[in-house]
Design a protein around this motif. Structure first.
Motif, mmCIF file in Angstrom:
data_model
loop_
_atom_site.group_PDB
_atom_site.id
_atom_site.type_symbol
_atom_site.label_atom_id
_atom_site.label_comp_id
_atom_site.label_asym_id
_atom_site.label_seq_id
_atom_site.Cartn_x
_atom_site.Cartn_y
_atom_site.Cartn_z
ATOM 1 N N LYS A 40 -33.181 -23.576 0.657
ATOM 2 C CA LYS A 40 -32.324 -24.665 0.134
ATOM 3 C C LYS A 40 -32.444 -24.754 -1.375
ATOM 4 C CE LYS A 40 -32.209 -28.032 3.890
ATOM 5 N NZ LYS A 40 -30.932 -28.035 4.516
ATOM 6 N N LYS A 41 -31.321 -24.987 -2.015
ATOM 7 C CA LYS A 41 -31.277 -25.256 -3.454
ATOM 8 C C LYS A 41 -30.538 -26.583 -3.635
ATOM 9 C CE LYS A 41 -33.250 -21.497 -4.970
ATOM 10 N NZ LYS A 41 -32.600 -20.218 -5.184
ATOM 11 N N GLY A 42 -30.701 -27.189 -4.803
ATOM 12 C CA GLY A 42 -29.937 -28.411 -5.092
ATOM 13 C C GLY A 42 -28.742 -28.047 -5.960
ATOM 14 N N PHE A 43 -27.568 -28.404 -5.489
ATOM 15 C CA PHE A 43 -26.353 -28.077 -6.255
ATOM 16 C C PHE A 43 -25.809 -29.342 -6.909
ATOM 17 C CE2 PHE A 43 -26.903 -24.436 -3.614
ATOM 18 C CZ PHE A 43 -26.416 -23.381 -4.361
ATOM 19 N N ILE A 44 -25.712 -29.308 -8.225
ATOM 20 C CA ILE A 44 -25.297 -30.493 -8.991
ATOM 21 C C ILE A 44 -23.993 -30.197 -9.725
ATOM 22 C CG2 ILE A 44 -25.965 -32.151 -10.761
ATOM 23 C CD1 ILE A 44 -28.908 -31.394 -10.198
ATOM 24 N N PHE A 45 -23.014 -31.046 -9.471
ATOM 25 C CA PHE A 45 -21.695 -30.853 -10.079
ATOM 26 C C PHE A 45 -21.427 -31.926 -11.119
ATOM 27 C CE2 PHE A 45 -19.450 -27.765 -7.326
ATOM 28 C CZ PHE A 45 -20.415 -27.610 -6.326
ATOM 29 N N ASP A 46 -21.027 -31.501 -12.309
ATOM 30 C CA ASP A 46 -20.421 -32.405 -13.278
ATOM 31 C C ASP A 46 -19.052 -32.798 -12.683
ATOM 32 O OD1 ASP A 46 -19.926 -33.569 -15.900
ATOM 33 O OD2 ASP A 46 -18.541 -31.916 -16.177
ATOM 34 N N LEU A 47 -18.460 -33.843 -13.199
ATOM 35 C CA LEU A 47 -17.168 -34.270 -12.623
ATOM 36 C C LEU A 47 -15.985 -33.859 -13.512
ATOM 37 C CD1 LEU A 47 -15.623 -35.917 -10.436
ATOM 38 C CD2 LEU A 47 -15.904 -37.903 -11.924
ATOM 39 N N ASP A 48 -15.894 -34.531 -14.669
ATOM 40 C CA ASP A 48 -14.746 -34.292 -15.551
ATOM 41 C C ASP A 48 -14.743 -32.849 -16.057
ATOM 42 O OD1 ASP A 48 -13.910 -36.936 -15.412
ATOM 43 O OD2 ASP A 48 -15.216 -37.545 -17.039
ATOM 44 N N GLY A 49 -13.682 -32.131 -15.775
ATOM 45 C CA GLY A 49 -13.561 -30.765 -16.258
ATOM 46 C C GLY A 49 -14.146 -29.732 -15.314
ATOM 47 N N VAL A 50 -14.824 -30.200 -14.256
ATOM 48 C CA VAL A 50 -15.406 -29.269 -13.281
ATOM 49 C C VAL A 50 -14.734 -29.465 -11.920
ATOM 50 C CG1 VAL A 50 -17.511 -28.730 -11.967
ATOM 51 C CG2 VAL A 50 -17.606 -28.932 -14.449
ATOM 52 N N ILE A 51 -14.757 -30.707 -11.430
ATOM 53 C CA ILE A 51 -14.161 -30.999 -10.123
ATOM 54 C C ILE A 51 -12.694 -31.384 -10.290
ATOM 55 C CG2 ILE A 51 -14.229 -32.619 -8.174
ATOM 56 C CD1 ILE A 51 -17.275 -32.655 -8.496
ATOM 57 N N VAL A 52 -12.447 -32.180 -11.299
ATOM 58 C CA VAL A 52 -11.062 -32.611 -11.606
ATOM 59 C C VAL A 52 -10.817 -32.472 -13.104
ATOM 60 C CG1 VAL A 52 -10.691 -34.241 -9.715
ATOM 61 C CG2 VAL A 52 -11.969 -34.979 -11.727
ATOM 62 N N ASP A 53 -9.547 -32.340 -13.462
ATOM 63 C CA ASP A 53 -9.233 -32.158 -14.878
ATOM 64 C C ASP A 53 -8.976 -33.501 -15.561
ATOM 65 O OD1 ASP A 53 -8.741 -31.122 -17.310
ATOM 66 O OD2 ASP A 53 -6.746 -30.350 -16.835
ATOM 67 N N LYS A 100 -8.433 -33.963 -19.646
ATOM 68 C CA LYS A 100 -7.157 -34.120 -20.366
ATOM 69 C C LYS A 100 -6.809 -35.610 -20.533
ATOM 70 C CE LYS A 100 -4.348 -33.638 -16.219
ATOM 71 N NZ LYS A 100 -3.921 -32.649 -15.229
ATOM 72 N N TYR A 101 -7.210 -36.447 -19.567
ATOM 73 C CA TYR A 101 -6.929 -37.879 -19.674
ATOM 74 C C TYR A 101 -7.835 -38.536 -20.722
ATOM 75 C CZ TYR A 101 -4.485 -37.064 -15.262
ATOM 76 O OH TYR A 101 -3.649 -36.583 -14.288
ATOM 77 N N GLU A 158 -8.044 -31.256 -30.694
ATOM 78 C CA GLU A 158 -8.661 -30.706 -29.476
ATOM 79 C C GLU A 158 -10.063 -30.171 -29.787
ATOM 80 O OE1 GLU A 158 -6.868 -29.339 -26.303
ATOM 81 O OE2 GLU A 158 -4.784 -29.750 -26.834
ATOM 82 N N VAL A 159 -10.251 -29.690 -31.001
ATOM 83 C CA VAL A 159 -11.568 -29.162 -31.390
ATOM 84 C C VAL A 159 -12.592 -30.304 -31.394
ATOM 85 C CG1 VAL A 159 -12.902 -28.077 -33.255
ATOM 86 C CG2 VAL A 159 -10.578 -27.271 -32.740
ATOM 87 N N GLN A 160 -12.184 -31.444 -31.955
ATOM 88 C CA GLN A 160 -13.083 -32.608 -31.940
ATOM 89 C C GLN A 160 -13.325 -33.071 -30.505
ATOM 90 O OE1 GLN A 160 -10.561 -34.684 -34.693
ATOM 91 N NE2 GLN A 160 -12.265 -35.038 -36.075
ATOM 92 N N ASN A 161 -12.250 -33.032 -29.699
ATOM 93 C CA ASN A 161 -12.370 -33.472 -28.304
ATOM 94 C C ASN A 161 -13.445 -32.679 -27.560
ATOM 95 O OD1 ASN A 161 -11.374 -35.053 -26.002
ATOM 96 N ND2 ASN A 161 -10.764 -33.056 -25.216
ATOM 97 N N GLU A 162 -13.541 -31.394 -27.896
ATOM 98 C CA GLU A 162 -14.534 -30.525 -27.253
ATOM 99 C C GLU A 162 -15.942 -31.119 -27.429
ATOM 100 O OE1 GLU A 162 -14.800 -27.858 -24.666
ATOM 101 O OE2 GLU A 162 -12.854 -28.008 -25.644
ATOM 102 N N GLN A 163 -16.167 -31.733 -28.560
ATOM 103 C CA GLN A 163 -17.488 -32.305 -28.857
ATOM 104 C C GLN A 163 -17.736 -33.614 -28.116
ATOM 105 O OE1 GLN A 163 -18.575 -32.318 -33.077
ATOM 106 N NE2 GLN A 163 -16.842 -30.955 -33.435
ATOM 107 N N LEU A 164 -16.691 -34.158 -27.509
ATOM 108 C CA LEU A 164 -16.870 -35.410 -26.749
ATOM 109 C C LEU A 164 -17.061 -35.157 -25.258
ATOM 110 C CD1 LEU A 164 -14.279 -37.860 -28.356
ATOM 111 C CD2 LEU A 164 -16.591 -37.277 -29.092
ATOM 112 N N LYS A 165 -16.787 -33.923 -24.832
ATOM 113 C CA LYS A 165 -16.912 -33.631 -23.397
ATOM 114 C C LYS A 165 -18.353 -33.837 -22.947
ATOM 115 C CE LYS A 165 -13.006 -30.576 -22.718
ATOM 116 N NZ LYS A 165 -12.553 -29.205 -22.409
ATOM 117 N N GLY A 166 -18.521 -34.545 -21.859
ATOM 118 C CA GLY A 166 -19.854 -34.792 -21.315
ATOM 119 C C GLY A 166 -20.619 -35.867 -22.062
ATOM 120 N N VAL A 167 -20.043 -36.355 -23.156
ATOM 121 C CA VAL A 167 -20.706 -37.350 -24.000
ATOM 122 C C VAL A 167 -20.296 -38.756 -23.537
ATOM 123 C CG1 VAL A 167 -20.835 -38.202 -26.381
ATOM 124 C CG2 VAL A 167 -20.788 -35.737 -25.930
#
Ligand code: B16
Ligand code: MG
Length: 219
Positions: free
Chosen positions: A3-16, A19-20, A38-47
């Motif tokens: 068994k391993k533990g599988f961890i999923f991020d949500l935004d950008g991984v499970i659903v898009d 963009k919202y 969009e370049v600045q937006n990249e720095q906000l992902k996951g933040v």
């Protein structure tokens, strides 16, 4: 059985929903006279939401009162929730459901590991809530990615050692958090941006069930 533990991020991984977030942040930034690319937006992902607004204000060299800060946060989230409201199962990213079902079939524990405080609402909207053994989101953590807290709490919730966990992430901050947590990081998206991940895929259509089984049995 392995068994391993599988961890999923949500935004950008499970659903898009990335963009919202982009549309809502751009509207907000422009409304206070700050450019937002969009370049600045990249720095906000996951933040986190708070940290995202702090960054936007710093880019625009704006300083505002605490009350205004709270008001802008509320405005951004209201705008974002309007997009979420209309979401359905058709917004699950390609082959995410197949990979989740493959893991469930292999009896692997699955957790969400998202910075979003709206994660539960979104999972309900796209009818994926039941596929997760644990949900860890922005309401459960005090330190935002790249701090590994969210993934370490998820590992604990799955009763799994950190070094037996695998993280799917679309953000630079998230890949860094997984690496710091001593987990296997799988970057979903642009390899040139997510080069620090242990594995890279453009999306889940490139992740075969065989690859998942290899991860499960890897020492
Ligand atoms: P909320 P993830 C993150 O979710 C997003 O990538 C990031 O853009 C957003 O600011 C953050 O959640 C907070 O979201 O405003 O809904 O609480 O990628 O970690 O699933
Ligand atoms: Mg993400």
């Amino acid at each position: 059985m392995s068994k391993k533990g599988f961890i999923f991020d949500l935004d950008g991984v499970i659903v898009d929903t990335a963009k919202y977030h982009f549309l809502a942040w751009r509207k907000l930034a422009n409304s206070i006279g700050v450019d937002f690319t969009e370049v600045q937006n990249e720095q906000l992902k996951g933040v986190s939401r708070v940290r995202s607004l702090e960054k936007i204000l710093a880019w625009g060299e704006k300083s505002i009162s605490e009350e205004q800060f709270a008001e802008l946060m509320r405005m951004k989230n209201d705008d974002y929730l309007n997009y979420i409201e209309k979401m359905g199962q058709d917004e699950i990213l390609p082959d995410v459901s197949r990979v989740l079902d493959c893991l469930i079939e292999q009896k692997q524990p699955i957790s969400l590991g998202s910075a979003s405080k709206n994660a539960r609402v979104i999972l309900e909207k796209v009818a994926l809530r039941d596929k997760f053994d644990a949900i860890v989101d922005g309401n459960d953590v005090s330190n935002a990615k790249p701090d590994p807290e969210v993934f370490l709490i998820a590992a604990k919730a799955l009763d799994m050692e950190a070094n037996r966990c695998i993280v799917f992430e679309d953000s630079v901050a998230g890949v860094e958090a997984a690496n710091i947590a001593n987990m296997i990081s799988i970057g979903i998206g642009d390899t040139t941006i997510l080069g620090d991940a242990d594995y890279n895929f453009n999306d889940f259509t490139e992740i075969s069930n065989q690859f998942i089984e290899e991860l499960i049995h890897k020492k």
